[in-house]
Write a protein that holds these residues in place. Sequence first.
Motif, PDB file in Angstrom:
ATOM      1  N   LYS A   4     -11.487  34.274  55.570  1.00  0.00           N
ATOM      2  CA  LYS A   4     -12.357  33.215  55.038  1.00  0.00           C
ATOM      3  C   LYS A   4     -13.802  33.689  55.020  1.00  0.00           C
ATOM      4  O   LYS A   4     -14.541  33.463  54.070  1.00  0.00           O
ATOM      5  N   LYS A   5     -14.201  34.374  56.086  1.00  0.00           N
ATOM      6  CA  LYS A   5     -15.571  34.885  56.181  1.00  0.00           C
ATOM      7  C   LYS A   5     -15.817  35.935  55.093  1.00  0.00           C
ATOM      8  O   LYS A   5     -16.863  35.938  54.450  1.00  0.00           O
ATOM      9  N   ASN A   6     -14.853  36.818  54.878  1.00  0.00           N
ATOM     10  CA  ASN A   6     -14.978  37.843  53.835  1.00  0.00           C
ATOM     11  C   ASN A   6     -15.025  37.208  52.451  1.00  0.00           C
ATOM     12  O   ASN A   6     -15.760  37.660  51.582  1.00  0.00           O
ATOM     13  N   LYS A   7     -14.231  36.163  52.249  1.00  0.00           N
ATOM     14  CA  LYS A   7     -14.221  35.478  50.963  1.00  0.00           C
ATOM     15  C   LYS A   7     -15.577  34.835  50.697  1.00  0.00           C
ATOM     16  O   LYS A   7     -16.111  34.943  49.595  1.00  0.00           O
ATOM     17  N   ASN A   8     -16.143  34.174  51.715  1.00  0.00           N
ATOM     18  CA  ASN A   8     -17.469  33.563  51.572  1.00  0.00           C
ATOM     19  C   ASN A   8     -18.538  34.615  51.310  1.00  0.00           C
ATOM     20  O   ASN A   8     -19.438  34.403  50.493  1.00  0.00           O
ATOM     21  N   LEU A   9     -18.434  35.738  51.972  1.00  0.00           N
ATOM     22  CA  LEU A   9     -19.389  36.818  51.776  1.00  0.00           C
ATOM     23  C   LEU A   9     -19.311  37.349  50.347  1.00  0.00           C
ATOM     24  O   LEU A   9     -20.330  37.576  49.696  1.00  0.00           O
ATOM     25  N   ASN A  10     -18.091  37.525  49.855  1.00  0.00           N
ATOM     26  CA  ASN A  10     -17.908  37.994  48.477  1.00  0.00           C
ATOM     27  C   ASN A  10     -18.477  37.006  47.476  1.00  0.00           C
ATOM     28  O   ASN A  10     -19.084  37.401  46.478  1.00  0.00           O
ATOM     29  N   ILE A  11     -18.301  35.722  47.733  1.00  0.00           N
ATOM     30  CA  ILE A  11     -18.838  34.691  46.843  1.00  0.00           C
ATOM     31  C   ILE A  11     -20.362  34.754  46.833  1.00  0.00           C
ATOM     32  O   ILE A  11     -21.000  34.694  45.782  1.00  0.00           O
ATOM     33  N   GLU A  12     -20.966  34.885  48.013  1.00  0.00           N
ATOM     34  CA  GLU A  12     -22.426  34.959  48.093  1.00  0.00           C
ATOM     35  C   GLU A  12     -22.959  36.219  47.421  1.00  0.00           C
ATOM     36  O   GLU A  12     -23.975  36.182  46.734  1.00  0.00           O
ATOM     37  N   MET A  32     -31.982  27.076  33.915  1.00  0.00           N
ATOM     38  CA  MET A  32     -30.637  26.855  33.376  1.00  0.00           C
ATOM     39  C   MET A  32     -29.605  27.714  34.122  1.00  0.00           C
ATOM     40  O   MET A  32     -28.506  27.244  34.438  1.00  0.00           O
ATOM     41  N   MET A  33     -29.975  28.952  34.419  1.00  0.00           N
ATOM     42  CA  MET A  33     -29.070  29.836  35.165  1.00  0.00           C
ATOM     43  C   MET A  33     -28.851  29.303  36.578  1.00  0.00           C
ATOM     44  O   MET A  33     -27.723  29.299  37.067  1.00  0.00           O
ATOM     45  N   MET A  34     -29.922  28.836  37.229  1.00  0.00           N
ATOM     46  CA  MET A  34     -29.759  28.286  38.579  1.00  0.00           C
ATOM     47  C   MET A  34     -28.878  27.042  38.545  1.00  0.00           C
ATOM     48  O   MET A  34     -28.063  26.843  39.445  1.00  0.00           O
ATOM     49  N   SER A  35     -28.995  26.237  37.508  1.00  0.00           N
ATOM     50  CA  SER A  35     -28.132  25.060  37.379  1.00  0.00           C
ATOM     51  C   SER A  35     -26.674  25.486  37.276  1.00  0.00           C
ATOM     52  O   SER A  35     -25.791  24.888  37.913  1.00  0.00           O
ATOM     53  N   GLN A  36     -26.418  26.532  36.497  1.00  0.00           N
ATOM     54  CA  GLN A  36     -25.053  27.038  36.354  1.00  0.00           C
ATOM     55  C   GLN A  36     -24.535  27.605  37.674  1.00  0.00           C
ATOM     56  O   GLN A  36     -23.377  27.375  38.051  1.00  0.00           O
ATOM     57  N   LEU A  37     -25.388  28.341  38.379  1.00  0.00           N
ATOM     58  CA  LEU A  37     -24.970  28.914  39.658  1.00  0.00           C
ATOM     59  C   LEU A  37     -24.705  27.823  40.689  1.00  0.00           C
ATOM     60  O   LEU A  37     -23.746  27.916  41.461  1.00  0.00           O
ATOM     61  N   ARG A  38     -25.542  26.783  40.699  1.00  0.00           N
ATOM     62  CA  ARG A  38     -25.325  25.681  41.635  1.00  0.00           C
ATOM     63  C   ARG A  38     -24.015  24.965  41.329  1.00  0.00           C
ATOM     64  O   ARG A  38     -23.319  24.522  42.245  1.00  0.00           O
ATOM     65  N   GLU A  39     -23.709  24.844  40.056  1.00  0.00           N
ATOM     66  CA  GLU A  39     -22.455  24.195  39.656  1.00  0.00           C
ATOM     67  C   GLU A  39     -21.252  25.057  40.032  1.00  0.00           C
ATOM     68  O   GLU A  39     -20.236  24.568  40.518  1.00  0.00           O
ATOM     69  N   GLU A  40     -21.390  26.371  39.829  1.00  0.00           N
ATOM     70  CA  GLU A  40     -20.276  27.286  40.068  1.00  0.00           C
ATOM     71  C   GLU A  40     -20.051  27.566  41.557  1.00  0.00           C
ATOM     72  O   GLU A  40     -18.918  27.574  42.040  1.00  0.00           O
ATOM     73  N   TYR A  41     -21.146  27.812  42.303  1.00  0.00           N
ATOM     74  CA  TYR A  41     -21.021  28.231  43.699  1.00  0.00           C
ATOM     75  C   TYR A  41     -21.398  27.147  44.705  1.00  0.00           C
ATOM     76  O   TYR A  41     -21.186  27.316  45.893  1.00  0.00           O
ATOM     77  N   GLY A  42     -21.990  26.091  44.230  1.00  0.00           N
ATOM     78  CA  GLY A  42     -22.471  25.041  45.128  1.00  0.00           C
ATOM     79  C   GLY A  42     -23.959  25.217  45.373  1.00  0.00           C
ATOM     80  O   GLY A  42     -24.501  26.330  45.304  1.00  0.00           O
ATOM     81  N   GLU A  43     -24.604  24.115  45.639  1.00  0.00           N
ATOM     82  CA  GLU A  43     -26.061  24.125  45.791  1.00  0.00           C
ATOM     83  C   GLU A  43     -26.516  24.974  46.976  1.00  0.00           C
ATOM     84  O   GLU A  43     -27.468  25.743  46.875  1.00  0.00           O
ATOM     85  N   LYS A  44     -25.805  24.865  48.080  1.00  0.00           N
ATOM     86  CA  LYS A  44     -26.195  25.578  49.301  1.00  0.00           C
ATOM     87  C   LYS A  44     -26.154  27.098  49.102  1.00  0.00           C
ATOM     88  O   LYS A  44     -27.102  27.802  49.434  1.00  0.00           O
ATOM     89  N   ILE A  45     -25.072  27.609  48.545  1.00  0.00           N
ATOM     90  CA  ILE A  45     -24.919  29.062  48.360  1.00  0.00           C
ATOM     91  C   ILE A  45     -25.927  29.586  47.342  1.00  0.00           C
ATOM     92  O   ILE A  45     -26.574  30.610  47.574  1.00  0.00           O
ATOM     93  N   ALA A  46     -26.099  28.879  46.219  1.00  0.00           N
ATOM     94  CA  ALA A  46     -27.018  29.342  45.182  1.00  0.00           C
ATOM     95  C   ALA A  46     -28.456  29.363  45.692  1.00  0.00           C
ATOM     96  O   ALA A  46     -29.182  30.345  45.489  1.00  0.00           O
ATOM     97  N   ASN A  47     -28.869  28.304  46.366  1.00  0.00           N
ATOM     98  CA  ASN A  47     -30.243  28.245  46.879  1.00  0.00           C
ATOM     99  C   ASN A  47     -30.487  29.292  47.958  1.00  0.00           C
ATOM    100  O   ASN A  47     -31.537  29.935  47.995  1.00  0.00           O
TER     101      ASN A  47
END
Length: 73
Positions: A4-12, A32-47
């Motif tokens: 799970k930790k490796n998966k989260n790291l890969n996503i980040e 617009m790109m940040m909006s897409q990233l927030r939608e795709e990865y979640g607000e916390k990860i993108a920010n």
Amino acid sequence: MVEKKNKNLNIELECEEKIISEKLRFGRVRSMMMSQLREEYGEKIANRSLARINKRISIGSKMTKIHSEEFLI
């Protein structure tokens, strides 16, 4: 747990790569790109990814300034 930790790291890392690519291409990250990233990865990860990249750039700028000042003395 480790998987799970490796998966989260890969996503980040994936999110960071997209932000870096955007910065290299346009010199900044478009909203617009940040909006897409927030939608795709979640607000916390993108920010958090954007903050980490900006921090690295800031530290790099400071180090460059420090090194250039050493040569001026």
